[in-house]
Design an enzyme around this catalytic site. Structure first.
Site, mmCIF file in Angstrom:
data_model
loop_
_atom_site.group_PDB
_atom_site.id
_atom_site.type_symbol
_atom_site.label_atom_id
_atom_site.label_comp_id
_atom_site.label_asym_id
_atom_site.label_seq_id
_atom_site.Cartn_x
_atom_site.Cartn_y
_atom_site.Cartn_z
ATOM 1 N N ASP A 1 42.330 9.072 -37.548
ATOM 2 C CA ASP A 1 43.466 8.453 -37.153
ATOM 3 C C ASP A 1 43.692 8.093 -35.587
ATOM 4 O O ASP A 1 44.306 8.780 -34.765
ATOM 5 C CB ASP A 1 44.489 9.621 -37.271
ATOM 6 N N SER B 1 42.704 10.880 -33.079
ATOM 7 C CA SER B 1 43.800 10.151 -32.319
ATOM 8 C C SER B 1 43.236 9.444 -30.677
ATOM 9 O O SER B 1 42.284 8.350 -30.937
ATOM 10 C CB SER B 1 44.989 11.348 -31.602
ATOM 11 N N HIS C 1 49.671 12.699 -39.017
ATOM 12 C CA HIS C 1 48.804 12.552 -37.736
ATOM 13 C C HIS C 1 48.272 14.015 -37.523
ATOM 14 O O HIS C 1 47.031 14.193 -37.036
ATOM 15 C CB HIS C 1 49.679 11.997 -36.565
#
EC number: 3.1.1.47
Length: 402
Positions: free
Chosen positions: A269, A246, A324
């Site tokens: 991600d 992330s 996620h």
């Protein structure tokens, strides 16, 4: 902590040939120092404990702040749900000396901290890597801490508790919690400043490992049982990678731009928003993007595509049925309905998802760190060749956007 409801829940044990040890390192006591959890191949020994997954209650408070829920209530809930879980690694266990280990620096996501990706970091250590999972001090972590000097008033007070793990009597533990975006504040300005600091913190952690590897005596400000001198000559400093999830995935790109010692990167991600466009052409190392099916959107993918290259390997795969939060440990620690309600679980078995991610990562690291391992058995995963993988992305991106 905790008396939790574990019904067969837990962070999956690592699958590699090595047992895994872990320990914490804090260089100098200030917020400018580096703070990381180190995972490494260890010798199997008797009477070695596994550390709590959430180190102490302040991290529960930080998670509550990040999720914008009441601290007192959430502490009880979090402690009930997660308080009894352990990290699948042995605390302060002696390192296993079996040649030089390649090195990975790991960067956590927004609202996370150093212990929340233990399934990924333990797996890498079990496969022979030394992994430093950085706890960022840019106020993007739910919580972290450093030590500050006591005021004169505090020095005079006998009642003030001495900081646990601190050597110095004139210092006190100072907690730093997640900082939300202020009303009217430019999000790009904040996040770009943070991603630059995060990359610097990854580089600082690497510099400290290089120092430790050279045999230079180092002072770990935290009192642990681990003997840091045993890490001398344990690392292969020609084989270093950076991995993150992330915001940590964005940090991977920034760190590759800033430090050529990182030979390749894996972005899980990745959140690309914090990055300035000008850095993309300056990144020269191979990158593997591993995306979830549910998180990505066209604008984010188009920024990843700006790193496409005819000469530098840039790969992208998407894991079907993932969300996620399929990368941090939370996905293993909640039952099905709570996990899906809180978007911590996708449609795919979370252990299968992390296994695919880890195997693709290991295959990519073997290729670009030139490792003599058997990770090339998973090379097809890098090209998305598996029933649970999508080559590239499931998102439609107009060419004009790229």
């Amino acid at each position: 902590m905790g008396n939790a409801c574990s019904n067969n829940l837990g962070i999956p044990p690592a699958k590699g040939p090595n047992a895994v040890g872990c320990t914490d390192f804090m260089m100098d006591h200030t917020a400018q120092g580096t703070f990381f959890r180190l995972y490494y191949p260890c010798r199997e020994t008797e009477k070695v404990e596994k550390p709590d997954w959430i180190p102490c209650r302040e991290y529960f408070n930080g998670l509550a702040d990040f999720m914008k829920i009441n601290r007192a209530l959430s502490e009880r809930i979090f402690n009930y749900l997660f308080g009894s879980f352990k990290i699948p690694a042995y605390l302060d266990a002696p390192i296993k000396s079996n040649g030089k280990c390649p090195v990975v620096i790991f960067s956590h996501g927004l609202g996370a901290f150093r212990t929340l990706y233990s399934a990924i970091c333990s797996e890498l250590a079990s496969q022979g890597f030394i992994v430093a999972s950085v706890e960022h001090r840019d106020m993007s972590a739910s919580a972290t801490y450093y030590f500050r000097e006591k005021t004169e008033e505090e020095k005079a007070s006998k009642s003030l508790p001495k900081p646990a793990g601190s050597e110095a009597d004139n210092l006190v533990k100072e907690w730093m919690y997640y900082r939300a975006l202020q009303h009217g504040e430019s999000e790009f300005t904040l996040r770009n400043t943070q991603v630059k600091q995060r990359a610097d913190e990854c580089i600082l952690a690497l510099d400290k490992l290089i120092e430790i590897n050279s045999g230079t005596p180092v002072q770990n400000f935290l009192q642990t049982q681990f003997d840091w001198s045993t890490l001398q000559d344990s690392m292969d400093l020609c084989r270093i990678a950076v991995i993150g999830h992330s915001f940590g995935g964005g940090t991977v790109i920034e760190a590759l731009c800033k430090e050529v010692k990182f030979k390749c990167g894996v972005a899980l991600d990745a959140w690309m928003f914090p990055l300035h466009d000008e850095i993309f052409p300056r990144v020269k190392q191979p990158i593997l993007f591993i995306n979830s099916e549910k998180f990505q959107w066209a604008g984010n993918i188009s920024r990843m595509r700006k790193l496409d290259s005819a000469v530098i390997p840039r790969k992208m795969i998407t894991i079907r049925g993932t969300v996620h939060q399929s990368f941090p440990d939370f996905t293993f620690l909640t039952g099905n309905w709570i996990g899906k309600l809180m978007k911590l679980k996708g449609e795919i078995d979370p252990e299968l998802a992390i296994d695919l991610s880890n195997k693709a990562t290991l295959a990519f690291l073997q290729q670009h760190l030139r490792l003599e391992k058997n990770f090339n058995q998973w090379d097809p995963l890098i090209d998305g060749k598996d029933e649970n993988l999508i080559p590239g992305t499931n998102i439609t991106v107009l060419q004009s956007a790229i």
